[in-house]
Each structure stands twice: as C-alpha cells, then as structure tokens.
Design a protein around this motif. Structure first.
Motif, mmCIF file in Angstrom:
data_model
loop_
_atom_site.group_PDB
_atom_site.id
_atom_site.type_symbol
_atom_site.label_atom_id
_atom_site.label_comp_id
_atom_site.label_asym_id
_atom_site.label_seq_id
_atom_site.Cartn_x
_atom_site.Cartn_y
_atom_site.Cartn_z
ATOM 1 N N GLN A 16 0.819 -1.219 0.000
ATOM 2 C CA GLN A 16 0.000 0.000 0.000
ATOM 3 C C GLN A 16 0.854 1.271 0.000
ATOM 4 O OE1 GLN A 16 -2.496 -0.397 3.445
ATOM 5 N NE2 GLN A 16 -3.692 -2.092 2.580
ATOM 6 N N ASN A 17 2.127 1.117 0.297
ATOM 7 C CA ASN A 17 2.994 2.292 0.413
ATOM 8 C C ASN A 17 4.162 2.263 -0.567
ATOM 9 O OD1 ASN A 17 2.061 3.888 2.997
ATOM 10 N ND2 ASN A 17 1.934 1.712 3.519
ATOM 11 N N VAL A 18 3.971 1.549 -1.687
ATOM 12 C CA VAL A 18 4.976 1.547 -2.740
ATOM 13 C C VAL A 18 4.946 2.891 -3.462
ATOM 14 C CG1 VAL A 18 5.655 0.521 -4.945
ATOM 15 C CG2 VAL A 18 4.913 -0.943 -3.048
ATOM 16 N N ALA A 19 6.115 3.452 -3.731
ATOM 17 C CA ALA A 19 6.207 4.741 -4.419
ATOM 18 C C ALA A 19 7.219 4.638 -5.557
ATOM 19 C CB ALA A 19 6.624 5.837 -3.440
ATOM 20 N N LYS A 20 6.983 5.409 -6.611
ATOM 21 C CA LYS A 20 7.935 5.502 -7.710
ATOM 22 C C LYS A 20 8.865 6.678 -7.445
ATOM 23 C CE LYS A 20 4.977 3.405 -11.236
ATOM 24 N NZ LYS A 20 4.346 3.564 -12.582
ATOM 25 N N THR A 21 10.142 6.414 -7.433
ATOM 26 C CA THR A 21 11.141 7.438 -7.153
ATOM 27 C C THR A 21 12.186 7.458 -8.253
ATOM 28 O OG1 THR A 21 12.588 5.941 -5.909
ATOM 29 C CG2 THR A 21 10.801 7.023 -4.675
ATOM 30 N N ASP A 22 13.086 8.440 -8.183
ATOM 31 C CA ASP A 22 14.160 8.508 -9.179
ATOM 32 C C ASP A 22 15.027 7.262 -9.120
ATOM 33 O OD1 ASP A 22 13.251 10.980 -9.960
ATOM 34 O OD2 ASP A 22 14.639 12.103 -8.688
ATOM 35 N N GLN A 23 15.258 6.767 -7.914
ATOM 36 C CA GLN A 23 16.086 5.581 -7.758
ATOM 37 C C GLN A 23 15.346 4.317 -8.151
ATOM 38 O OE1 GLN A 23 17.690 5.102 -3.813
ATOM 39 N NE2 GLN A 23 18.995 3.370 -4.380
ATOM 40 N N GLY A 27 8.944 1.459 -8.957
ATOM 41 C CA GLY A 27 8.408 1.149 -7.634
ATOM 42 C C GLY A 27 9.528 0.803 -6.663
ATOM 43 N N ASP A 28 9.425 1.297 -5.440
ATOM 44 C CA ASP A 28 10.518 1.133 -4.475
ATOM 45 C C ASP A 28 10.278 0.020 -3.464
ATOM 46 O OD1 ASP A 28 8.508 2.168 -2.942
ATOM 47 O OD2 ASP A 28 9.689 3.822 -2.109
ATOM 48 N N TYR A 29 9.260 -0.812 -3.700
ATOM 49 C CA TYR A 29 8.967 -1.931 -2.792
ATOM 50 C C TYR A 29 8.666 -1.436 -1.370
ATOM 51 C CZ TYR A 29 11.158 -4.533 -6.595
ATOM 52 O OH TYR A 29 11.490 -5.039 -7.834
ATOM 53 N N GLY A 30 8.280 -0.184 -1.247
ATOM 54 C CA GLY A 30 7.956 0.364 0.066
ATOM 55 C C GLY A 30 9.154 0.818 0.870
#
Length: 283
Positions: A16-23, A27-30
């Motif tokens: 529910q808290n996965v976000a897309k970031t520059d790194q 998806g950052d797997y939370g």
C-alpha cells in the motif's frame, strides 16, 4: 534468511505504500516509506523515530511471547560514551552501545543496572589503501602491522578483545589459531629500510563514536619510532563511508560483524581489495 538484516514485514501494508522514485522508477517496494515507518512483526511496535536522535518502541500486544516491558528506548546521536552512560543511569534509554571501560566500571557500581558479558564475533580492523604512495608497497604495510600496539589496545577495549590473523571471527570455520603479527618495532624498522622508505606522513580516518577515537592513541608513538606518522582525522558516519568506499582515504578504522556464522559473510566484503589488516576481535 538467517541474517540479522532480514525481517518479516506485513506485505499488504508495504504494498500500500509503494512509491515511484528517481532511484526506483518502477516502484521502491515500500523502501522509502519503511525508512520512517514500521510494518514488522516483532515484539515491539515503532512509535517514534528521529534520525540521529533515537527510537521509541511500544510492546506489541499480539506478539508471542509478550514482551517483558511496555516500552523500549534506543538512543542515538550521543557520540560521547559518558553521555550514553548518564542516559542509561537516569532511565532515559534502555539500550546504549559501545561503552568504554570507565563507563562500564561506573555502571557496575549501580545496583539497579545489570552488566552482561558474552562472546561476540564482530571485528575492528585497520584498512589500508594500496593505491596510495608508500602504502602500495607490501613491506610498508607489514611494517605498520608490526608497529601496532596490540597489548595497548586491550585498554581501549577494556580487555574484551582477541587479536587474530584472519578476517574470520572465533567460532567460524577458517580461523587459524596462530597470530601472524605482534608488536615488533625493530622488525618494522627493518621492513621500512628494505622498502627504501625513511619516513612518511599519512592520514588515519575514523568516525567520532567510541572506541574509534581512542584506538590510534596507543600505536601512534610506535608508528613514529618506525618512521611513519599518522594524524587522526574524524569524520561523520556518512562522510566516512563515502570516503572509504571511494578509496579516498590512506588508512581508516572500520568495524564489521558477520550477518551469519560462515566465512563467506566476511570474505565477500574484504576479498576484492587487499586493503585490510585485521586488528582486535571484539568480544
């Protein structure tokens, strides 16, 4: 999975808290959310975390067995051992790391505090950058090893250390009982002479937290007698890590603890570069 860096998390909460970031554009797997929050299943629940300050955790009522205390406080951001001791004695924190001999002796006088001693397989080591002038010569590196005050380090580590010749800790396969190096100034001078080095100055880097600032003090006079001089330079943890990983240091004091009791977990980080000379094994 047996490594201490592994932990079970609530997959639904993390997803529910996965976000897309520059790194992590896909998806950052939370990871970003987990850096300031908790989705674990341990005996305590994260209530508060402040970077470089500390952690406050409450007992998890759904954990079996139930924790024996309602709350646990872990202190960070106090590089001085005496400050950490005072926080423990006042009851402000439950856990404090790297107490020095003087602080341990003071804590032993407090009947409300229990001191527990047990074996540990962490190591403290001296890293040498073999791309630097003089340090690229194996004979110079061996001279530095012979100029280390191994007995003096017992004071720094309050007697709770063992010197060892390999990167493996006690209880791990691959540890040889023989000690390869001991303090021998004449041998160090001989090696420096064979290398054609009459003397040189280098820098020793370390983080400000104890016991690192005290470790070089016992060996510095012997290094001078063997024709080398190494001023000590303190760096914050992030800056120190960046410098050593980029191989921009001459000498540095480091520490390592295996994730699991197997030679592989120590061989992997140390084997790629011939830049480490193991110092005391902390117990």
């Amino acid at each position: 999975m047996a490594a201490i860096v592994s932990s079970a998390v609530d997959s639904q909460v993390v997803k529910q808290n996965v976000a897309k970031t520059d790194q992590y554009p896909n998806g950052d797997y939370g990871v970003t959310w987990l850096s300031r929050n908790s989705a674990g299943s341990g005996p305590f629940i994260l209530r508060k975390w402040e970077k470089d300050e500390g952690v406050v955790m409450d007992a998890n009522p759904n954990h079996f067995p139930l924790p024996t205390q309602d709350q646990a406080n872990y202190l960070q951001g106090h590089p001085e051992a005496n400050s950490r001791r005072l926080q423990v004695e006042k009851g402000d924190v439950d856990i404090a790391w790297n107490m020095l001999p003087d602080q341990v002796r003071e804590l032993e006088k407090n009947k409300d505090i229990r001191i527990e001693r047990y074996p540990d397989n962490a190591i403290e080591y001296l890293g040498m950058n073999v791309t630097r002038p003089y340090l690229s010569d194996k004979r110079v590196r061996m001279a530095i090893r012979y100029a280390i005050d191994y007995d003096g380090l017992s004071t720094v580590f309050w007697g709770a250390r063992r010197s060892k010749p390999t990167r493996s800790s006690r209880g791990v396969r691959g540890l040889r009982a023989a000690h390869h190096y001991k303090t021998d100034i004449e041998k160090a001078k001989q090696l420096m002479k064979e290398a054609g080095v009459s003397g040189f100055e280098t820098n020793l880097y370390h983080i400000p937290a104890s016991p690192r600032p005290m470790s070089p003090r016992s060996s510095r006079p012997r290094w001078r007698r063997s024709a080398s001089r190494s001023p000590s330079t303190r760096w914050s943890v992030p800056a120190h890590a960046a410098l050593t990983r980029a191989q921009k240091t001459d000498l540095f004091l480091g520490g390592w603890g295996p994730d699991y009791n197997d030679p592989h977990t120590n061989a992997t980080p140390f084997a790629p570069h011939d830049q480490t000379a193991c110092l005391p094994e902390r117990l």
